[in-house]
Enzyme design. Structure first.
Site, mmCIF file in Angstrom:
data_model
loop_
_atom_site.group_PDB
_atom_site.id
_atom_site.type_symbol
_atom_site.label_atom_id
_atom_site.label_comp_id
_atom_site.label_asym_id
_atom_site.label_seq_id
_atom_site.Cartn_x
_atom_site.Cartn_y
_atom_site.Cartn_z
ATOM 1 N N HIS A 160 12.019 18.946 25.671
ATOM 2 C CA HIS A 160 12.854 18.830 24.456
ATOM 3 C C HIS A 160 12.735 20.081 23.578
ATOM 4 O O HIS A 160 12.920 20.001 22.360
ATOM 5 C CB HIS A 160 12.487 17.591 23.627
ATOM 6 N N SER A 287 22.006 47.555 18.562
ATOM 7 C CA SER A 287 23.132 47.171 17.719
ATOM 8 C C SER A 287 23.712 48.419 17.089
ATOM 9 O O SER A 287 22.983 49.341 16.716
ATOM 10 C CB SER A 287 22.647 46.212 16.632
ATOM 11 N N LYS A 293 17.509 46.409 16.151
ATOM 12 C CA LYS A 293 17.805 45.374 17.140
ATOM 13 C C LYS A 293 17.557 45.827 18.579
ATOM 14 O O LYS A 293 17.816 46.959 18.950
ATOM 15 C CB LYS A 293 19.275 44.933 17.034
ATOM 16 N N ASN A 295 18.601 43.768 21.948
ATOM 17 C CA ASN A 295 19.238 42.514 22.357
ATOM 18 C C ASN A 295 19.122 42.286 23.868
ATOM 19 O O ASN A 295 19.282 43.235 24.650
ATOM 20 C CB ASN A 295 20.724 42.530 21.973
ATOM 21 N N GLU A 300 21.990 37.531 28.616
ATOM 22 C CA GLU A 300 23.126 36.808 28.017
ATOM 23 C C GLU A 300 24.359 36.888 28.919
ATOM 24 O O GLU A 300 25.099 35.914 29.087
ATOM 25 C CB GLU A 300 23.455 37.391 26.643
ATOM 26 N N TYR A 327 48.420 23.992 56.805
ATOM 27 C CA TYR A 327 48.449 25.158 55.933
ATOM 28 C C TYR A 327 49.558 25.040 54.899
ATOM 29 O O TYR A 327 50.682 24.637 55.209
ATOM 30 C CB TYR A 327 48.666 26.446 56.755
HETATM 31 N N1 ARG Z 1 47.925 35.770 53.274
HETATM 32 C C1 ARG Z 1 47.933 34.433 53.811
HETATM 33 C C2 ARG Z 1 46.773 33.636 53.197
HETATM 34 O O1 ARG Z 1 45.844 34.237 52.780
HETATM 35 C C3 ARG Z 1 47.788 34.459 55.296
HETATM 36 C C4 ARG Z 1 48.330 33.260 55.950
HETATM 37 C C5 ARG Z 1 49.832 33.247 55.838
HETATM 38 N N2 ARG Z 1 50.378 32.164 56.556
HETATM 39 C C6 ARG Z 1 51.629 31.747 56.351
HETATM 40 N N3 ARG Z 1 52.024 30.729 57.029
HETATM 41 N N4 ARG Z 1 52.406 32.325 55.475
HETATM 42 O O2 ARG Z 1 46.798 32.432 53.168
#
Ligand code: ARG
Length: 465
Positions: A160, A287, A293, A295, A300, A327
Site C-alpha cells: 500500500h 530542467s 533539477k 529528472n 518516465e 483473409y
Molecule cells: N499487403 C497485404 C497484407 O499485408 C498482403 C496480402 C494481400 N492479399 C490480398 N488478398 N489483397 O495483408
C-alpha cells in the site's frame, strides 16, 4: 498509363486504375518494406521448391535466387525504389525481379500473397523473438549485477506504499528478475507457435499443383527439435490466423507492464523523499528553468511507452475479433502494431540494461528509512508465537504495544520493560531481540525469502542460467 496499370499482378480484369485515395489507403509498403529480407528468403525457398518438384528448371531457380539476392543488396544499401502504387513489399520485390529475370513470372506459382505474408511474418516473429529474448537476458544480467551490489543494503519493503517489512534491495530487484525470466518463457512460446510453415495454403484453398510443402518448410527452418518440417494443417486457418501477432503483442505488453513497475520504483527511489538511489546522469535530464533539477526521464518514458504496448495489443484483438474467415484486407493493419511493439519493447529493455550499471544505492538513506523498529512488529508476533501464543492473540498483543508506543511517543524497541511486561506475560525481557535487523533477515531462510543466504543463492542461480 493509369497508375493502376502498374498492377500487372492483379490488373488483368480492370479497365481503370485505382483512385489516388485508393492507392493511399491501400499501400502498406511504407511500413512492410522492413519485411524485405524475410520476403526474399521466402521467395528463394519457394523457387527452390518449385525446381525440386519440376515446375521450374534449375536454371530458372538460380536466376530467380540470384535476382533476389541483388534486390536485397539494393534494399540494404537504401537504393531500392519503393513504389506505393505497387501496394506492398511483396509486389514491389516481385515487379523489380520481373524486370531483371524473365523466370520471375513463374515465382508466384502455387502461392498467394495471403500465404506469402503469413510466411514472411512467421519468419519475422522468429527473428523478433530472438531479439527481444537477447534484450531480456541483458536486463536480467544488469539487474543481477545491481542485486549483487545491494545485498547488504536494507530497505523497507512496501505494501500500500506504506513501510511494511525490511528486505534487502537485492531481494526487491530480484523480484523483477523473476518477472523478466517468465517473460523469456512467454517469448519462447510465441516463437514456438510461429515456427510452422503456412506456404502452400494459397489464397484460401491450397493448390492443384504438385508442390512439396515439407520441402519448403525445411528450406525456411520451420522444423521441430528433430529437424522435421512443421506445416500448417488447415489452409483457411493458415491465411487468416493472427494468433502470433496477438501473442507477440501480449508478451510485449506484459514486458512493458513489468518495466513500467520497475520504472515507477526507480522514480520513487530517486526522489528526495526516498533517496534510496542515484540515477546516472546519462539517463536523466535537467530542467530548462530549474537549475537544480535531475529528472528520471528515461524511466518516465518507459512507463509512458508501456501504455503504447498495451494499446497495440488492444488494437489487434479488436481488429481480428469480428472478421469472417478467411483473409480480409483489414488484416493488412496487423503489422504497424506488432512492429511498434517490437521496436518500443527492444528500446525500453535496452535502455534499462544500459542504465542499471550506473545506478548507485545510497546505503545511508536506506538505513535511515529502515530504522523504524515498527517495521519489525511482525517479528515480535513471531516471537510470541514461538512462545506458544496463538497467532491471532499475538497479533493483538503487538497491536497493543504499537498503541503504547504511539501514546508514549516512544519507539517500539525503547518502551520501558515494566510497561511491556504488563501487556502479556509471554513478553520476556528478551523480546527486544526481535528488533535485531540482521537477525530478522537471517531468519528468513526458506526458499523465496529475503534472507541473505537465499538472496545469494538466487544471484548465483541467475548467474548460471
Ligand atoms: N499487403 C497485404 C497484407 O499485408 C498482403 C496480402 C494481400 N492479399 C490480398 N488478398 N489483397 O495483408
Amino acid at each position: 498509363m493509369a497508375e493502376g496499370k502498374k498492377q500487372a499482378t492483379w490488373g488483368g480484369r480492370f479497365s481503370e486504375g485505382p483512385a489516388e485515395l485508393m492507392l493511399r489507403i491501400g499501400e502498406s509498403v511504407s511500413f512492410d518494406q522492413r519485411l524485405a529480407p524475410f520476403d526474399v528468403q521466402g521467395s528463394q525457398a519457394q523457387a527452390a521448391m518449385l525446381a525440386h518438384v519440376g515446375i521450374i528448371s534449375p536454371e530458372e531457380r538460380d536466376a530467380i535466387q540470384a535476382g533476389l539476392d541483388a534486390i536485397l543488396a539494393k534494399v540494404e544499401a537504401g537504393e531500392f525504389n519503393w513504389d506505393p502504387a505497387l501496394e506492398d513489399v511483396h509486389m514491389n520485390i516481385e515487379q523489380a525481379l520481373t524486370q531483371e529475370v524473365p523466370a520471375a513470372a513463374k515465382l508466384h506459382t502455387a502461392r498467394s500473397r495471403n500465404d506469402q505474408v503469413a510466411t514472411d511474418m512467421r519468419l519475422w516473429f522468429k527473428y523478433a523473438c530472438d531479439e527481444v529474448d537477447a534484450s531480456l537476458a541483458a536486463v536480467i544480467a544488469a539487474l543481477v549485477d545491481l542485486a549483487d551490489r545491494t545485498q547488504r543494503v536494507i530497505i523497507p519493503g512496501y505494501t500500500h506504499l506504506q513501510r511494511a517489512q525490511p528486505v534487502s534491495m537485492a531481494h526487491h530487484l530480484l523480484a523483477y528478475v523473476e518477472m523478466f525470466a517468465r517473460d523469456r518463457t512467454r517469448i519462447a512460446a510465441v516463437k514456438a507457435q510461429a515456427n510452422v510453415c503456412p506456404l502452400g495454403s494459397g489464397a484460401i484453398a491450397g493448390t492443384t499443383l504438385p508442390i512439396d510443402r515439407e520441402f519448403v518448410a525445411k528450406e525456411l527452418g520451420f522444423v521441430d527439435a528433430q529437424g522435421q518440417p512443421q506445416v500448417t494443417q488447415n489452409s483457411m486457418d493458415a491465411v487468416s490466423d493472427r494468433d502470433s501477432f496477438i501473442e507477440f503483442a501480449s508478451a510485449c505488453a506484459t514486458i512493458g507492464v513489468h518495466l513500467s513497475r520497475l520504472s515507477e520504483d526507480f522514480i520513487l527511489w530517486s526522489s528526495a523523499e526516498f533517496g534510496f538511489v542515484k540515477l546516472p546522469d546519462a539517463f536523466t535530464t535537467g530542467s530548462s528553468l530549474m537549475p537544480q533539477k535531475k529528472n528520471p526521464d528515461a524511466f518516465e518514458l518507459i512507463r509512458g511507452k508501456s501504455a503504447r504496448l498495451t494499446g497495440n495489443l488492444q488494437m489487434l484483438l479488436t481488429m481480428v475479433k469480428g472478421l469472417p474467415l478467411t483473409y480480409n484486407r483489414d488484416l493488412q493493419e496487423d503489422k504497424p502494431p506488432v512492429f511498434d511493439s517490437f521496436d518500443q519493447t527492444k528500446l525500453i529493455l535496452d535502455c534499462v540494461a544500459a542504465c542499471l550499471p550506473g545506478v548507485v544505492a545510497d546505503a545511508q538513506r536506506c538505513a535511515e528509512a529502515v530504522a523504524d523498529p515498527a517495521l519489525l512488529a511482525t517479528d515480535v508476533v513471531d516471537y510470541l508465537v514461538n512462545k506458544a501464543v496463538p497467532f491471532r492473540e499475538a497479533h493483538h498483543i503487538v497491536g497493543a504495544l504499537v498503541g503504547l508506543s504511539e501514546k508514549l511517543e516512544t519507539p517500539l524497541n525503547q518502551l520501558p520493560y515494566s510497561e511491556v511486561s504488563q501487556i502479556h506475560a509471554a513478553l520476556g525481557e528478551d523480546w527486544i531481540q526481535a528488533f535485531d535487523l540482521d537477525k530478522a533477515l537471517a531468519a528468513r531462510d526458506k526458499p523465496g525469502m529475503p534472507g541473505p543466504d537465499q538472496v545469494a543463492a538466487r544471484i548465483a542461480h541467475w548467474r548460471q542460467s
